[in-house]
Design an enzyme around this catalytic site. Structure first.
Site, mmCIF file in Angstrom:
data_model
loop_
_atom_site.group_PDB
_atom_site.id
_atom_site.type_symbol
_atom_site.label_atom_id
_atom_site.label_comp_id
_atom_site.label_asym_id
_atom_site.label_seq_id
_atom_site.Cartn_x
_atom_site.Cartn_y
_atom_site.Cartn_z
ATOM 1 N N SER A 49 4.922 -5.904 -4.615
ATOM 2 C CA SER A 49 4.150 -5.267 -3.932
ATOM 3 C C SER A 49 3.050 -4.373 -4.943
ATOM 4 O O SER A 49 3.157 -4.305 -6.107
ATOM 5 C CB SER A 49 5.189 -4.089 -3.288
ATOM 6 O OG SER A 49 5.755 -3.107 -4.205
ATOM 7 N N LYS A 50 2.043 -3.667 -4.243
ATOM 8 C CA LYS A 50 1.239 -2.991 -5.116
ATOM 9 C C LYS A 50 2.022 -1.987 -5.534
ATOM 10 O O LYS A 50 1.732 -1.724 -6.929
ATOM 11 C CB LYS A 50 0.291 -2.339 -4.137
ATOM 12 C CG LYS A 50 -1.102 -3.162 -3.778
ATOM 13 C CD LYS A 50 -2.286 -2.259 -3.100
ATOM 14 C CE LYS A 50 -3.301 -3.205 -2.684
ATOM 15 N NZ LYS A 50 -3.480 -3.274 -1.093
ATOM 16 N N ARG A 51 2.966 -1.214 -5.177
ATOM 17 C CA ARG A 51 3.718 -0.393 -6.027
ATOM 18 C C ARG A 51 4.288 -0.740 -7.161
ATOM 19 O O ARG A 51 4.345 0.072 -8.245
ATOM 20 C CB ARG A 51 4.753 0.390 -5.102
ATOM 21 C CG ARG A 51 4.389 1.638 -4.597
ATOM 22 C CD ARG A 51 5.262 2.239 -3.626
ATOM 23 N NE ARG A 51 5.750 1.419 -2.556
ATOM 24 C CZ ARG A 51 7.199 1.228 -2.238
ATOM 25 N NH1 ARG A 51 7.981 2.003 -2.728
ATOM 26 N NH2 ARG A 51 7.074 0.501 -1.101
ATOM 27 N N SER A 52 4.513 -2.077 -7.262
ATOM 28 C CA SER A 52 5.438 -2.514 -8.345
ATOM 29 C C SER A 52 4.430 -2.824 -9.556
ATOM 30 O O SER A 52 4.731 -3.082 -10.550
ATOM 31 C CB SER A 52 6.248 -3.503 -8.390
ATOM 32 O OG SER A 52 5.703 -4.613 -7.553
ATOM 33 N N GLY A 53 3.116 -2.479 -9.165
ATOM 34 C CA GLY A 53 1.914 -2.421 -10.181
ATOM 35 C C GLY A 53 1.512 -4.030 -10.648
ATOM 36 O O GLY A 53 0.629 -4.198 -11.571
#
Ligand code: GLU
Length: 490
Positions: free
Chosen positions: A255-259
Site C-alpha cells: 500500500s502507499k502507506r507501507s512506502g
C-alpha cells in the site's frame, strides 16, 4: 510458431505501482527474450476511473526503466490505434459484440435500473455481484428490433449457459475449471456505447496478435469469461500468466502507506532505477543459477517465464536497499558523483572537496539519503563523550589519547602538506618513534577530528578534506575537551 508479441495494457488510473511495473517488465522480457515485440496499449474505456496525467506517468516510467515499446500510441506498428477510446471510434467493439449476438453468444438487454436493483446478489470473493437472470434473452428478434428502433437504452451481455463447466489454462496455475452457473452474464458493451474493460481487452489482444499476457492474479476470476469469449469467436487464446500478489513484509497487500507502492515513490526515496528493476524482476521469478544482480540486458538473456513462481512474493525493502548498495559500489565514479552531488550539497555547505567525500561514502551507503548520516560531522563535530577515546583492541583510553594528541599537535602545526599521503606518513613516523601500534594513534586522531565512532574515511583522509586550519582547531578543541572532562571525572 508466430512471432511473440506482448503488451503492457495499463488503465491510466494513477501512479505506476510495483505490481504494474512487474507485469510490464515481464511482458517486456518475454518479448525481448524471444526476439519479439513489446507493445503499449492504453485501456481507457472506464472513463470514471480515468486520472488526468496518469498516461504521462506510464510513458515516463517505462522510458526511465528502459522498457521501450516497439509499438504504442506514439509508435505505429500497423496495429493501431493503441488507445482504446480511439479504437472505439472505428466501431470495432460493437462490431464484434454484434457477431456474438448473431451466434447466440451474447444478447441485447434493455432492463432498467429498478429491475436490476431488485435482482438477487451473490458474494463472490468478498464482492457483491449481481447475477443477471437472463430476462432479456427471451426477447424475440422483433421485440429487440422494436426496442432498438425506439432508441431504448441497452447493454450487450455475454450469454453464458447455466449448465456445464468452462476450463481455461494458466501457465502458473494450470487448468482451472469453473461451473458455468457461477459465471454471470457480464456486460460487453455498456449503455454509453463503450466496451467494458474485459471485452475490449479480449478483442484487442486478438486483433493485435498478442501471444502472451502477463497480469496480476486479481484477474484470475475473470479468466473463464475470457475463455468463453475466445471460444465463442473461435479464436486461440494467448498464453496467460497470472502473477501472484506482491505483499509487504507483514504479508499484507502493498500500500502507499507501507512506502513502497509506486515506482516514482521509490525513485524519490533515492533508489536507482536499475536496482528497482533488478529487484522487481526477482519478485516471483528466479534464474537458473543462484545469482541476484542482473542488468536489463542480462535479464533479457536469462528470462524464462516457465521459472515464474506462483507463491506470493514479499517486497523486502531491506533487500532492495542492499541491492541498491551493490549497484552504487559497482557504479562508475563520475556517474556516482553526479547523482550524489545534490545530497552532498544539502549537507556540506563549507568549501570542502565534495568529490573526495563522495569517494569515501561510495562503498558505505545503500541509498543516497544515507549520505547525510555519514557526512554530518564535516560541518560540525557532534557532542560526544570522552569514553569514545577508549578502545580495547587499540589499547587506548582518554588519557593515552590526550597524551598522543598533545604530542602530535606541534607536528601538525608545523606540517604544510595536508594531503592524505603526507599526513599518513607523518603519523607512521610518529608511531615508529613511539614504538606503538597504528591504531593507538589513528583512533584518537580520528575521534578528535570527527567526534564519531564510525566515519567514511580514516583519520588522515578526513584531515585532508578538512584542511589544516579546521583540523588544527578540532584537535585543539579535543585536547581541551579531554583535559576538562578528565578533571571532571577524577
Ligand atoms: N488494464 C488492465 C490494468 O490496468 C490490464 C489488465 C491486463 O493486462 O489484461 O490492470
Amino acid at each position: 510458431m508466430s512471432k511473440v508479441r506482448t503488451r503492457y495494457a495499463p488503465s491510466p488510473t494513477g501512479k505506476m505501482h510495483v505490481g504494474n511495473l512487474r507485469s510490464a517488465l515481464y511482458e517486456f522480457l518475454i518479448a525481448k527474450h524471444a526476439g519479439g515485440d513489446f507493445m503499449l496499449r492504453i485501456e481507457d474505456t472506464d472513463q470514471e476511473r480515468f486520472v488526468e496525467g496518469a498516461t504521462e506517468i506510464i510513458y515516463r516510467t517505462l522510458d526511465k526503466a528502459g522498457l521501450l515499446h516497439d509499438e504504442g500510441p506514439d509508435k505505429d506498428g500497423g496495429f493501431g490505434p493503441y488507445v482504446q477510446s480511439e479504437r472505439m471510434k472505428s466501431g470495432i467493439y460493437m462490431e464484434y459484440a454484434k457477431k456474438l449476438v448473431e451466434r447466440g453468444e451474447a444478447y441485447y438487454c434493455f432492463c432498467e435500473k429498478e429491475r436490476l436493483d431488485s435482482l438477487k446478489t451473490e458474494i463472490v470473493e468478498g464482492k457483491e455481484i449481481m447475477m443477471y437472470d437472463k430476462h432479456c434473452l427471451s426477447l424475440s428478434q422483433e421485440e429487440v428490433e422494436a426496442n432498438l428502433a425506439a432508441g431504448k437504452p441497452f447493454v450487450i451481455r455475454q450469454n453464458i449457459p447455466n449448465e456445464g463447466t468452462t476450463t481455461f489454462h494458466d501457465e502458473l496455475y494450470g487448468d482451472i475449471s469453473v461451473e458455468n452457473a457461477e459465471l454471470d452474464d457480464m456486460i460487453l458493451i455498456k449503455s454509453d456505447g463503450y466496451p467494458t474493460y474485459n471485452f475490449a481487452n479480449v478483442v484487442d489482444d486478438h486483433t493485435m496478435n498478442i501471444t502472451h499476457v502477463v497480469r496480476g492474479n486479481e484477474y484470475l476470476s475473470s479468466a473463464p469469461k475470457y475463455q468463453r469469449l475466445y471460444d465463442a469467436f473461435g479464436w486461440e487464446s494467448p498464453v496467460y500468466i497470472h502473477l501472484p500478489l506482491i505483499t509487504d513484509e507483514n504479508h499484507k497487500k502493498l500500500s502507499k502507506r507501507s512506502g513502497h507502492a509506486s515506482f516514482e515513490d521509490l525513485i524519490e526515496q533515492g533508489f536507482l532505477t536499475e536496482a528497482v528493476i533488478n529487484y522487481i524482476a526477482l519478485l516471483g521469478w528466479s534464474p537458473e543459477e543462484n545469482r541476484e544482480i542482473f542488468t536489463l540486458e542480462e535479464l533479457i538473456q536469462e528470462f524464462d517465464y516457465h521459472r515464474i513462481s506462483k507463491s506470493p512474493a514479499v517486497f523486502d525493502i531491506v533487500k532492495l536497499k542492499w541491492m541498491n548498495g551493490e549497484y552504487l559500489k559497482a557504479m562508475d565514479f563520475e556517474e556516482f558523483y553526479a547523482l550524489a552531488e545534490p545530497y552532498l550539497r544539502k549537507e556540506i555547505t563549507a568549501d570542502y572537496d565534495l568529490k573526495k567525500i563522495a569517494a569515501m561514502v561510495k562503498t558505505r551507503i545503500e541509498i543516497f539519503p544515507d549520505i547525510a548520516d555519514h557526512v554530518d560531522f564535516f560541518m560540525q563535530v557532534p557532542e560526544y563523550d570522552i569514553s569514545m577515546y577508549a578502545h580495547k583492541k587499540m589499547k587506548t583510553t582518554p588519557e593515552t589519547s590526550l597524551e598522543v594528541l598533545k604530542e602530535l599537535l606541534p607536528l601538525f602545526e608545523a606540517q604544510e602538506d595536508y594531503s592524505n599521503d603526507a599526513l599518513y606518513e607523518l603519523l607512521c613516523n610518529y608511531v615508529k618513534e613511539k614504538g606503538c601500534k597504528n591504531g593507538y594513534v589513528m583512533w584518537p586522531v580520528r575521534t578528535a577530528v570527527s567526534g564519531k565512532q564510525m566515519t567514511p574515511g580514516g583519520a588522515t583522509e578526513l584531515m585532508e578534506v578538512l584542511g589544516k586550519e579546521e583540523s588544527l582547531s578540532r584537535i585543539r578543541a579535543a585536547i581541551a575537551k579531554l583535559e576538562t572532562e578528565k578533571e571532571v571525572s577524577l
